[in-house]
Design a protein around this motif. Structure first.
Motif, PDB file in Angstrom:
ATOM      1  N   ARG A  97      63.915  44.354  63.240  1.00  0.00           N
ATOM      2  CA  ARG A  97      65.196  44.546  63.919  1.00  0.00           C
ATOM      3  C   ARG A  97      65.953  45.736  63.309  1.00  0.00           C
ATOM      4  NH1 ARG A  97      66.194  39.720  67.042  1.00  0.00           N
ATOM      5  NH2 ARG A  97      64.283  39.685  68.274  1.00  0.00           N
ATOM      6  N   ASN A  98      65.830  45.940  61.988  1.00  0.00           N
ATOM      7  CA  ASN A  98      66.428  47.140  61.392  1.00  0.00           C
ATOM      8  C   ASN A  98      65.778  48.388  61.980  1.00  0.00           C
ATOM      9  OD1 ASN A  98      68.388  46.082  59.690  1.00  0.00           O
ATOM     10  ND2 ASN A  98      66.966  45.783  57.986  1.00  0.00           N
ATOM     11  N   ALA A  99      64.446  48.370  62.044  1.00  0.00           N
ATOM     12  CA  ALA A  99      63.729  49.542  62.558  1.00  0.00           C
ATOM     13  C   ALA A  99      64.094  49.813  64.016  1.00  0.00           C
ATOM     14  CB  ALA A  99      62.219  49.338  62.408  1.00  0.00           C
ATOM     15  N   MET A 100      64.252  48.753  64.807  1.00  0.00           N
ATOM     16  CA  MET A 100      64.637  48.939  66.221  1.00  0.00           C
ATOM     17  C   MET A 100      66.031  49.555  66.301  1.00  0.00           C
ATOM     18  SD  MET A 100      63.236  45.292  67.650  1.00  0.00           S
ATOM     19  CE  MET A 100      63.818  45.398  69.339  1.00  0.00           C
ATOM     20  N   GLY A 101      66.927  49.055  65.454  1.00  0.00           N
ATOM     21  CA  GLY A 101      68.291  49.585  65.460  1.00  0.00           C
ATOM     22  C   GLY A 101      68.312  51.050  65.072  1.00  0.00           C
ATOM     23  N   HIS A 102      67.565  51.395  64.020  1.00  0.00           N
ATOM     24  CA  HIS A 102      67.557  52.806  63.602  1.00  0.00           C
ATOM     25  C   HIS A 102      66.928  53.689  64.668  1.00  0.00           C
ATOM     26  CE1 HIS A 102      69.406  52.337  59.754  1.00  0.00           C
ATOM     27  NE2 HIS A 102      68.566  51.378  59.399  1.00  0.00           N
ATOM     28  N   ARG A 103      65.917  53.160  65.326  1.00  0.00           N
ATOM     29  CA  ARG A 103      65.278  53.962  66.381  1.00  0.00           C
ATOM     30  C   ARG A 103      66.259  54.206  67.541  1.00  0.00           C
ATOM     31  NH1 ARG A 103      59.456  55.305  66.858  1.00  0.00           N
ATOM     32  NH2 ARG A 103      59.278  56.111  68.965  1.00  0.00           N
ATOM     33  N   ALA A 104      67.033  53.161  67.883  1.00  0.00           N
ATOM     34  CA  ALA A 104      68.026  53.323  68.960  1.00  0.00           C
ATOM     35  C   ALA A 104      69.097  54.334  68.536  1.00  0.00           C
ATOM     36  CB  ALA A 104      68.656  51.970  69.294  1.00  0.00           C
ATOM     37  N   VAL A 105      69.524  54.266  67.269  1.00  0.00           N
ATOM     38  CA  VAL A 105      70.565  55.200  66.811  1.00  0.00           C
ATOM     39  C   VAL A 105      69.987  56.616  66.695  1.00  0.00           C
ATOM     40  CG1 VAL A 105      72.308  55.673  65.039  1.00  0.00           C
ATOM     41  CG2 VAL A 105      71.770  53.310  65.633  1.00  0.00           C
ATOM     42  N   ASP A 106      68.728  56.733  66.296  1.00  0.00           N
ATOM     43  CA  ASP A 106      68.089  58.069  66.289  1.00  0.00           C
ATOM     44  C   ASP A 106      68.180  58.698  67.680  1.00  0.00           C
ATOM     45  OD1 ASP A 106      67.316  57.706  63.670  1.00  0.00           O
ATOM     46  OD2 ASP A 106      65.203  57.290  64.131  1.00  0.00           O
ATOM     47  N   ASN A 107      67.910  57.879  68.694  1.00  0.00           N
ATOM     48  CA  ASN A 107      67.974  58.401  70.065  1.00  0.00           C
ATOM     49  C   ASN A 107      69.388  58.847  70.427  1.00  0.00           C
ATOM     50  OD1 ASN A 107      65.280  58.263  71.233  1.00  0.00           O
ATOM     51  ND2 ASN A 107      65.421  56.058  70.910  1.00  0.00           N
ATOM     52  N   LEU A 108      70.392  58.055  70.016  1.00  0.00           N
ATOM     53  CA  LEU A 108      71.787  58.441  70.281  1.00  0.00           C
ATOM     54  C   LEU A 108      72.100  59.746  69.549  1.00  0.00           C
ATOM     55  CD1 LEU A 108      73.580  54.964  69.896  1.00  0.00           C
ATOM     56  CD2 LEU A 108      73.255  56.253  72.018  1.00  0.00           C
ATOM     57  N   ASP A 109      71.704  59.820  68.274  1.00  0.00           N
ATOM     58  CA  ASP A 109      71.996  61.027  67.479  1.00  0.00           C
ATOM     59  C   ASP A 109      71.381  62.262  68.144  1.00  0.00           C
ATOM     60  OD1 ASP A 109      73.205  59.373  65.662  1.00  0.00           O
ATOM     61  OD2 ASP A 109      71.695  59.613  64.081  1.00  0.00           O
ATOM     62  N   GLN A 110      70.115  62.124  68.538  1.00  0.00           N
ATOM     63  CA  GLN A 110      69.432  63.274  69.156  1.00  0.00           C
ATOM     64  C   GLN A 110      70.161  63.691  70.431  1.00  0.00           C
ATOM     65  OE1 GLN A 110      65.610  61.410  69.442  1.00  0.00           O
ATOM     66  NE2 GLN A 110      65.194  61.706  67.264  1.00  0.00           N
ATOM     67  N   PHE A 111      70.542  62.699  71.230  1.00  0.00           N
ATOM     68  CA  PHE A 111      71.229  63.009  72.488  1.00  0.00           C
ATOM     69  C   PHE A 111      72.539  63.739  72.219  1.00  0.00           C
ATOM     70  CE2 PHE A 111      74.280  62.009  75.817  1.00  0.00           C
ATOM     71  CZ  PHE A 111      73.593  62.412  76.944  1.00  0.00           C
ATOM     72  N   PHE A 112      73.338  63.225  71.279  1.00  0.00           N
ATOM     73  CA  PHE A 112      74.656  63.834  71.059  1.00  0.00           C
ATOM     74  C   PHE A 112      74.568  65.155  70.291  1.00  0.00           C
ATOM     75  CE2 PHE A 112      76.038  59.416  72.013  1.00  0.00           C
ATOM     76  CZ  PHE A 112      76.751  59.727  73.163  1.00  0.00           C
ATOM     77  N   ARG A 113      73.414  65.429  69.685  1.00  0.00           N
ATOM     78  CA  ARG A 113      73.196  66.769  69.099  1.00  0.00           C
ATOM     79  C   ARG A 113      72.738  67.757  70.167  1.00  0.00           C
ATOM     80  NH1 ARG A 113      70.551  64.255  64.420  1.00  0.00           N
ATOM     81  NH2 ARG A 113      68.557  64.675  65.429  1.00  0.00           N
ATOM     82  N   GLY A 114      72.543  67.243  71.371  1.00  0.00           N
ATOM     83  CA  GLY A 114      72.107  68.124  72.457  1.00  0.00           C
ATOM     84  C   GLY A 114      70.598  68.255  72.531  1.00  0.00           C
ATOM     85  N   GLU A 115      69.892  67.380  71.787  1.00  0.00           N
ATOM     86  CA  GLU A 115      68.420  67.420  71.826  1.00  0.00           C
ATOM     87  C   GLU A 115      67.904  66.404  72.837  1.00  0.00           C
ATOM     88  OE1 GLU A 115      67.368  66.449  67.818  1.00  0.00           O
ATOM     89  OE2 GLU A 115      68.573  68.089  67.007  1.00  0.00           O
ATOM     90  N   ARG A 116      66.628  66.511  73.134  1.00  0.00           N
ATOM     91  CA  ARG A 116      66.005  65.533  74.014  1.00  0.00           C
ATOM     92  C   ARG A 116      65.643  64.305  73.169  1.00  0.00           C
ATOM     93  NH1 ARG A 116      62.742  65.141  78.540  1.00  0.00           N
ATOM     94  NH2 ARG A 116      60.930  63.835  78.221  1.00  0.00           N
ATOM     95  N   PRO A 117      66.175  63.114  73.489  1.00  0.00           N
ATOM     96  CA  PRO A 117      65.847  61.941  72.668  1.00  0.00           C
ATOM     97  C   PRO A 117      64.344  61.650  72.690  1.00  0.00           C
ATOM     98  CG  PRO A 117      67.654  61.456  74.173  1.00  0.00           C
ATOM     99  CD  PRO A 117      67.100  62.790  74.574  1.00  0.00           C
ATOM    100  N   ARG A 118      63.848  61.226  71.553  1.00  0.00           N
ATOM    101  CA  ARG A 118      62.412  60.964  71.407  1.00  0.00           C
ATOM    102  C   ARG A 118      61.903  59.944  72.433  1.00  0.00           C
ATOM    103  NH1 ARG A 118      60.166  58.554  65.683  1.00  0.00           N
ATOM    104  NH2 ARG A 118      58.017  58.258  66.301  1.00  0.00           N
ATOM    105  N   ASP A 119      62.718  58.930  72.710  1.00  0.00           N
ATOM    106  CA  ASP A 119      62.240  57.818  73.562  1.00  0.00           C
ATOM    107  C   ASP A 119      62.925  57.829  74.921  1.00  0.00           C
ATOM    108  OD1 ASP A 119      60.652  56.841  71.374  1.00  0.00           O
ATOM    109  OD2 ASP A 119      62.527  56.120  70.502  1.00  0.00           O
ATOM    110  N   ILE A 120      63.061  58.983  75.505  1.00  0.00           N
ATOM    111  CA  ILE A 120      63.769  59.094  76.788  1.00  0.00           C
ATOM    112  C   ILE A 120      62.937  58.457  77.911  1.00  0.00           C
ATOM    113  CG2 ILE A 120      62.880  61.421  77.258  1.00  0.00           C
ATOM    114  CD1 ILE A 120      65.707  62.057  78.406  1.00  0.00           C
ATOM    115  N   LEU A 121      63.599  57.664  78.757  1.00  0.00           N
ATOM    116  CA  LEU A 121      62.925  57.031  79.896  1.00  0.00           C
ATOM    117  C   LEU A 121      63.290  57.701  81.215  1.00  0.00           C
ATOM    118  CD1 LEU A 121      63.599  53.335  78.828  1.00  0.00           C
ATOM    119  CD2 LEU A 121      61.404  54.530  78.710  1.00  0.00           C
ATOM    120  N   THR A 122      64.373  58.483  81.180  1.00  0.00           N
ATOM    121  CA  THR A 122      64.846  59.142  82.414  1.00  0.00           C
ATOM    122  C   THR A 122      64.424  60.610  82.366  1.00  0.00           C
ATOM    123  OG1 THR A 122      66.902  59.171  81.150  1.00  0.00           O
ATOM    124  CG2 THR A 122      66.855  57.769  83.092  1.00  0.00           C
TER     125      THR A 122
END
Ligand code: DGY
Length: 314
Positions: A288-313
């Motif tokens: 659950r920690n790893a899932m949370g960090h992975r979700a936050v990594d995606n948010l961080d990447q998005f708000f840095r203007g990068e393409r999130p690693r786990d993008i579904l759209t």
């Protein structure tokens, strides 16, 4: 955040975002989700939240990303999000082992009657050791069919090989030779089922897989087969599974996921040959920690203007 998250994930969010948390005992219905998202740039949601087309269409204009704390995303209308220009991400990889462990637990638990055995001891109904009862089903050396041979299906196969099980699988595409590792590929589900002493469901819930396990497909399994499900409840037609468990067509089932969970079909509670768990697939602190960090990594990447690693759209 639509739900309470592990402490270290909330600490990371609090350090880097104006984070709006949800207390442990709170849950959001559709109106609550929409209200909770007021003025938010992003949402971090879970499989317990239903982001239907109606909800997505009413989300505040400010919302630009929905990061789900799960690999499964059948609770999100991704097409509706895409139409609104909202990015959706998930958390693959990090829960593969934990979920495969639960699949193996269900295989063993359903076959060997771990649930009724435990209850006998706890309820003081264990009177003596006897050669003929209670008896379970042997696992070692049996044939295991895997429906959905993605990351989790392959991890289930790795575990099952340690029990000398013969692996069969049905998947949209055949695995590369080295990943297949001796498993028998069946391009048609119906062709695999007669070879399954055990059937493990590990595919995503999609319009194609919903109700894939129904009266017709169950009838193709050998008598006395065992079904385990760690994917999504709606892949199984409950009426058909319950009828097969009652008639003895199936010896047992092990279920970690349910249609409409946590409000499961009450008939499952009455059956003595079904091992029931409350969607524990990814439920370890490490996972659950790893899932949370992975979700936050995606948010961080998005708000840095990068393409999130786990993008579904895409
Ligand atoms: C997922 O991530 O989709 C799992 O079902 C949660 O355990």
């Amino acid at each position: 955040m639509s739900q309470k998250l592990p402490a270290e994930v909330e600490a990371r969010l609090a350090a880097h975002y104006q984070a709006i948390f949800t207390p442990e005992d709170a849950s959001h219905d559709a109106a609550g989700l929409i209200a909770h998202a007021a003025n938010c740039d992003g949402m971090l949601v879970t499989p317990a939240d239903r982001l239907t087309q109606g909800v997505i269409e009413q989300l505040p204009e400010t919302v630009r990303i929905i990061a789900t704390f799960s690999v499964g995303y059948d609770h999100i209308d991704v097409a509706a999000a895409k139409r609104r220009g909202i990015t959706v991400t998930n958390t693959p990889d990090v829960l593969t082992d934990a979920t495969a462990d639960i699949a193996m637990l269900l295989i063993l638990g359903a076959a060997r009657g771990a649930f009724w055995g435990e209850r006998m001891v706890r309820e003081q109904r264990w009177s003596r050791w006897a050669p003929t009862k209670p008896l379970g089903t042997h696992v070692t050396g049996k044939r295991l069919g895997i429906l959905g041979m993605g990351r989790i299906g392959q991890a289930v196969a790795r575990r099952a090989r340690a029990f000398d099980m013969e692996i069969h699988y049905h998947n949209r595409t055949r695995l590369a030779y080295e990943l297949e590792n001796g498993a028998h590929f069946h391009s048609v589900l119906d062709h695999m089922l007669p070879h399954c002493d055990f059937l493990s469901i590990n595919c995503a819930s999609t319009p194609e897989t919903r109700n894939a396990i129904n009266a017709q497909t169950i009838s193709l399994l050998p008598d006395g087969a065992i079904i385990v499900n760690t994917a999504r409840g709606d892949i199984i037609d409950d009426d058909a599974l319950i009828a097969a468990l009652k008639s003895g067509k199936l010896a047992a089932a092990g279920l970690d996921v349910f249609r409409g969970e946590p409000n499961i079909d009450p008939r499952y509670r009455e059956l003595g040959n079904v091992f029931l768990l409350p969607h524990l697939g990814s439920a370890t602190l490490e996972t659950r920690n790893a899932m949370g960090h992975r979700a936050v990594d995606n948010l961080d990447q998005f708000f840095r203007g990068e393409r999130p690693r786990d993008i579904l759209t895409n």
